[in-house]
Enzyme design. Structure first.
Site, short mmCIF file in Angstrom:
data_model
loop_
_atom_site.label_atom_id
_atom_site.label_comp_id
_atom_site.label_asym_id
_atom_site.label_seq_id
_atom_site.Cartn_x
_atom_site.Cartn_y
_atom_site.Cartn_z
N ARG A 153 -2.54 3.32 -5.18
CA ARG A 153 -4.10 3.41 -5.13
C ARG A 153 -4.57 4.99 -4.80
O ARG A 153 -5.79 5.14 -4.40
CB ARG A 153 -4.70 2.78 -4.04
N SER B 47 -18.04 19.26 11.27
CA SER B 47 -18.43 19.79 9.99
C SER B 47 -19.83 19.43 9.74
O SER B 47 -20.60 20.05 8.89
CB SER B 47 -17.84 18.97 9.02
N ASP B 48 -20.48 19.08 10.65
CA ASP B 48 -22.02 19.04 10.70
C ASP B 48 -22.60 18.51 12.04
O ASP B 48 -21.65 18.26 13.01
CB ASP B 48 -22.60 17.75 9.61
N GLY C 258 -9.14 15.67 10.85
CA GLY C 258 -10.41 15.28 10.00
C GLY C 258 -11.33 16.06 10.49
O GLY C 258 -11.28 17.08 11.10
N ARG D 74 -4.15 12.50 13.34
CA ARG D 74 -5.37 12.46 12.40
C ARG D 74 -5.96 14.10 12.23
O ARG D 74 -6.18 14.42 13.41
CB ARG D 74 -6.63 11.55 12.78
N ARG E 124 -6.63 16.40 -0.09
CA ARG E 124 -6.50 17.45 1.30
C ARG E 124 -5.12 17.30 1.88
O ARG E 124 -4.50 18.22 2.13
CB ARG E 124 -7.43 17.10 2.49
N GLU F 185 -17.09 10.21 14.30
CA GLU F 185 -16.07 10.01 12.95
C GLU F 185 -15.91 8.61 12.65
O GLU F 185 -16.52 7.82 13.03
CB GLU F 185 -14.82 10.91 13.14
N MET F 186 -14.73 8.39 11.89
CA MET F 186 -14.83 7.07 11.59
C MET F 186 -13.70 6.26 11.49
O MET F 186 -13.14 5.27 11.07
CB MET F 186 -15.40 6.92 9.95
N HIS G 84 0.83 -1.22 0.04
CA HIS G 84 -0.20 0.04 -0.06
C HIS G 84 0.86 1.27 -0.13
O HIS G 84 0.39 2.27 -0.17
CB HIS G 84 -1.09 0.07 1.38
N1 HPA Z 1 -20.55 10.54 11.00
C1 HPA Z 1 -19.50 10.16 10.66
N2 HPA Z 1 -18.42 10.55 10.30
C2 HPA Z 1 -18.56 11.72 10.03
C3 HPA Z 1 -19.55 12.69 10.32
C4 HPA Z 1 -20.90 11.74 10.53
O1 HPA Z 1 -21.79 12.25 10.87
N3 HPA Z 1 -19.53 13.92 9.97
C5 HPA Z 1 -18.23 14.05 9.60
N4 HPA Z 1 -17.51 12.81 9.63
#
Ligand code: HPA
Length: 249
Positions: free
Chosen positions: A44, A210-211, A90, A88, A25, A186-187, A5
């Site tokens: 990739r 961000s939301d 993000g 990280r 980014r 987040e993830m 990778h």
């Molecule tokens: N869920 C998961 N990851 C995210 C979200 C979310 O609502 N917003 C920004 N990253």
């Protein structure tokens, strides 16, 4: 010494790596921060760059989305490329009513809906925590840099979810998490923290909100605002200052 990778040599990465999810980014961060940034891997399309900031070496590389993806890159960087710390940088969704769009969250730890860390130590509910020294450096930097732009910094727990689009089957999930002090969703963070623990290395996540999950709730109109692209970039720059302070601490 290419891996499946990462097509680079061990000396191609700096000891500190900033890791956004999006490889484009990563390119923008690298070229903004480092006039001497050089592309060191692009397998990739996952771009990785190394250069210097005021003479100090730094790498910036994308992680992709989700815990399996960041685990692959963090494992290779820690085990084969001499990387000592990954920060990280993000975005996250807000969960707590205390956090507003554009605020920054310094994650001290990450719960997760994923099984990914249970596979490491069967029978143990692994606590995925950030490295204290990196948390301290980011939080110290927050009191000087970000406060000036009116952007709030929160320090606490996040949750790393495996789904972006599939809602949790419990409709009260995010409200319960908020009650338990979780700031955002987040993830990637929980898997990054566990990978750093596996190799005795350091990790941190600095997240821009961000939301907000409360957006859907009509009694919380202050969360309904969406950030403009300019706001996103300015706010992201505030988070980057904290991540850099941690990277060079
Ligand atoms: N869920 C998961 N990851 C995210 C979200 C979310 O609502 N917003 C920004 N990253």
């Amino acid at each position: 010494m290419a891996t499946p990778h990462i097509a680079a040599e061990p000396g191609d990465f700096a000891p500190a790596v900033l890791m956004p999810g999006d490889p484009r980014r990563a390119e923008r961060i690298a070229t903004q921060l480092m006039p001497d940034a050089k592309l060191v891997t692009d397998v990739r399309g996952m771009l990785g760059f190394t250069g210097t900031v005021d003479g100090r070496p730094l790498s910036v590389m994308g992680s992709g989305m989700g815990q399996p993806s960041i685990t692959i890159y963090a494992t290779e960087l820690f085990s084969l490329f001499g990387v000592e710390r990954i920060i990280r940088v993000g975005t996250c969704g807000g969960i707590s009513s205390q956090v507003r769009l554009g605020d920054v969250i310094v994650a001290v730890g990450a719960h997760t809906t994923s099984n990914i860390n249970q596979l490491r130590l069967p029978g143990l509910n692994f606590s995925a925590v950030a490295s204290f020294g990196l948390v301290r450096a980011a939080v110290d930097a927050a009191s000087s840099t970000v406060a000036r732009s009116g952007q709030q910094t929160h320090v606490g727990m996040v949750v790393s979810d495996d789904h972006f689009y599939v809602p949790n089957p419990d409709p009260g999930w995010s409200a319960k998490l908020a009650r338990y002090g979780v700031l955002g969703v987040e993830m990637e963070a929980a898997a990054l923290f566990a990978t750093a623990a596996e190799f005795g290395k350091q990790a941190l996540a600095v997240l821009t909100v961000s939301d907000h999950l409360l957006d859907a709730e009509p009694d919380q109109p202050e969360h309904g605002h969406r950030m403009t692209p300019e706001e996103r970039e300015t706010r992201f720059a505030g988070a980057l200052d904290l991540a850099l302070a941690a990277a060079f601490s």
